[in-house]
Design a protein around this motif. Structure first.
Motif, PDB file in Angstrom:
ATOM      1  N   LEU A 157       0.825  -1.201   0.118  1.00 54.57           N
ATOM      2  CA  LEU A 157      -0.070  -0.038  -0.020  1.00 54.57           C
ATOM      3  C   LEU A 157       1.026   1.102   0.068  1.00 54.57           C
ATOM      4  N   MET A 158       0.705   2.247  -1.034  1.00 53.92           N
ATOM      5  CA  MET A 158       1.531   3.460  -1.088  1.00 53.92           C
ATOM      6  C   MET A 158       0.486   4.428  -0.710  1.00 53.92           C
ATOM      7  N   VAL A 159       0.711   5.302   0.049  1.00 52.76           N
ATOM      8  CA  VAL A 159       0.016   6.324   0.555  1.00 52.76           C
ATOM      9  C   VAL A 159       0.690   7.806   0.098  1.00 52.76           C
ATOM     10  N   PHE A 160      -0.063   8.534  -0.759  1.00 52.80           N
ATOM     11  CA  PHE A 160       0.388   9.908  -1.162  1.00 52.80           C
ATOM     12  C   PHE A 160      -0.250  10.868  -0.307  1.00 52.80           C
ATOM     13  N   ASP A 161       0.227  11.411   0.444  1.00 51.02           N
ATOM     14  CA  ASP A 161      -0.355  12.440   1.320  1.00 51.02           C
ATOM     15  C   ASP A 161      -0.228  13.889   0.887  1.00 51.02           C
ATOM     16  N   ALA A 162      -1.234  14.480   0.324  1.00 53.58           N
ATOM     17  CA  ALA A 162      -1.029  15.980  -0.045  1.00 53.58           C
ATOM     18  C   ALA A 162       0.020  16.098  -1.273  1.00 53.58           C
ATOM     19  N   ARG A 173       3.092  17.734 -12.274  1.00 54.09           N
ATOM     20  CA  ARG A 173       3.112  16.436 -13.397  1.00 54.09           C
ATOM     21  C   ARG A 173       4.052  15.681 -13.201  1.00 54.09           C
ATOM     22  N   HIS A 174       5.357  16.142 -12.836  1.00 55.80           N
ATOM     23  CA  HIS A 174       6.419  15.225 -12.489  1.00 55.80           C
ATOM     24  C   HIS A 174       6.252  14.400 -11.304  1.00 55.80           C
ATOM     25  N   ALA A 175       5.320  14.874 -10.237  1.00 49.26           N
ATOM     26  CA  ALA A 175       4.992  14.003  -9.037  1.00 49.26           C
ATOM     27  C   ALA A 175       4.104  13.132  -9.494  1.00 49.26           C
ATOM     28  N   ALA A 176       3.139  13.394 -10.433  1.00 51.22           N
ATOM     29  CA  ALA A 176       2.152  12.510 -10.934  1.00 51.22           C
ATOM     30  C   ALA A 176       2.763  11.013 -11.442  1.00 51.22           C
ATOM     31  N   ARG A 177       3.977  11.121 -11.799  1.00 52.42           N
ATOM     32  CA  ARG A 177       4.763  10.020 -12.286  1.00 52.42           C
ATOM     33  C   ARG A 177       4.834   9.051 -11.255  1.00 52.42           C
ATOM     34  N   PHE A 178       4.951   9.158 -10.019  1.00 51.09           N
ATOM     35  CA  PHE A 178       5.360   8.476  -8.909  1.00 51.09           C
ATOM     36  C   PHE A 178       4.257   7.160  -8.998  1.00 51.09           C
ATOM     37  N   GLU A 179       3.097   7.315  -9.278  1.00 51.92           N
ATOM     38  CA  GLU A 179       2.184   6.266  -9.197  1.00 51.92           C
ATOM     39  C   GLU A 179       2.648   5.204 -10.375  1.00 51.92           C
TER      40      GLU A 179
END
Length: 200
Positions: A157-162, A173-179
């Motif tokens: 489980l990966m939690v992206f908090d704010a 847009r860059h951070a959206a690639r983490f998923e």
């Protein structure tokens, strides 16, 4: 066997917050305020609930867990969150390697390879990046370091908090690639985005 990675309930006077996250899903949760968000994220990351809260992780109730079982559940959760920020006097490499050093696995060589691969994929120069302390990193870079650190334990489980807080449009847009990077490494994994804002 539960089909939920997470079930969380918090009851406060006049309000009840219920969050359910199916295994393997990508779930966006918008909570009413920062306090509710802090309670949810803290409960999940610590695998422990406060009075007025109920928490199940991977079908296991967090109530009255023995410490070893709680640690096992915690190890199955990764996060990019202010709740688990970087340690300010350690450089990025030391922060990223901390889970492996603490748990004795995976080998540091494997962590180094992971860090170099992920950072290079995001356009960073790994050697320079890893040598810097958090105060020398921008907001996106700090989130990248936290993300790489969370990948070390191969969380279910990966939690992206704010995740977008403090980032410019281009950085978002860059951070959206983490998923996608997480999914490439954990195809059956579960992703939870938590925020207090409505989707735009």
């Amino acid at each position: 066997m539960s089909d939920l990675a997470l079930r969380y309930v918090r009851k406060t006077p006049g309000r009840e917050l219920t969050v359910t996250v199916p295994k393997g899903s990508v779930t966006h949760v918008h909570v009413p305020d920062e306090e509710a968000k802090a309670h949810l994220v803290t409960a999940v990351l610590k695998a422990r609930c406060e009075p007025g809260e109920e928490l199940e992780l991977f079908g296991q109730s967090a109530a009255d867990l023995a410490r070893p079982r709680r640690e096992q559940l915690r190890a199955r959760v990764g996060a990019v969150s202010p709740v688990v920020g970087l340690i300010t006097n350690l450089n990025a490499w030391e922060n990223i390697a901390l889970p492996a050093a603490y748990h004795g696995a995976p080998p540091l060589e494997q962590v180094a390879l992971l860090a170099h691969q992920v950072l290079a994929a995001f356009g960073a120069e790994p050697q320079q990046f890893l040598a810097r302390i958090p105060d020398e990193l921008g907001m996106l870079e700090r989130k990248m370091a936290a993300f790489v650190r969370s990948l070390v334990t191969a969380p279910e489980l990966m939690v992206f908090d704010a995740l977008e807080d403090g980032l410019s449009y281009a950085e978002c847009r860059h951070a959206a690639r983490f998923e996608a990077e997480y999914r490439a490494r954990q195809p059956q994994g579960t992703v939870l985005y938590v925020d207090t804002r409505e989707e735009s």
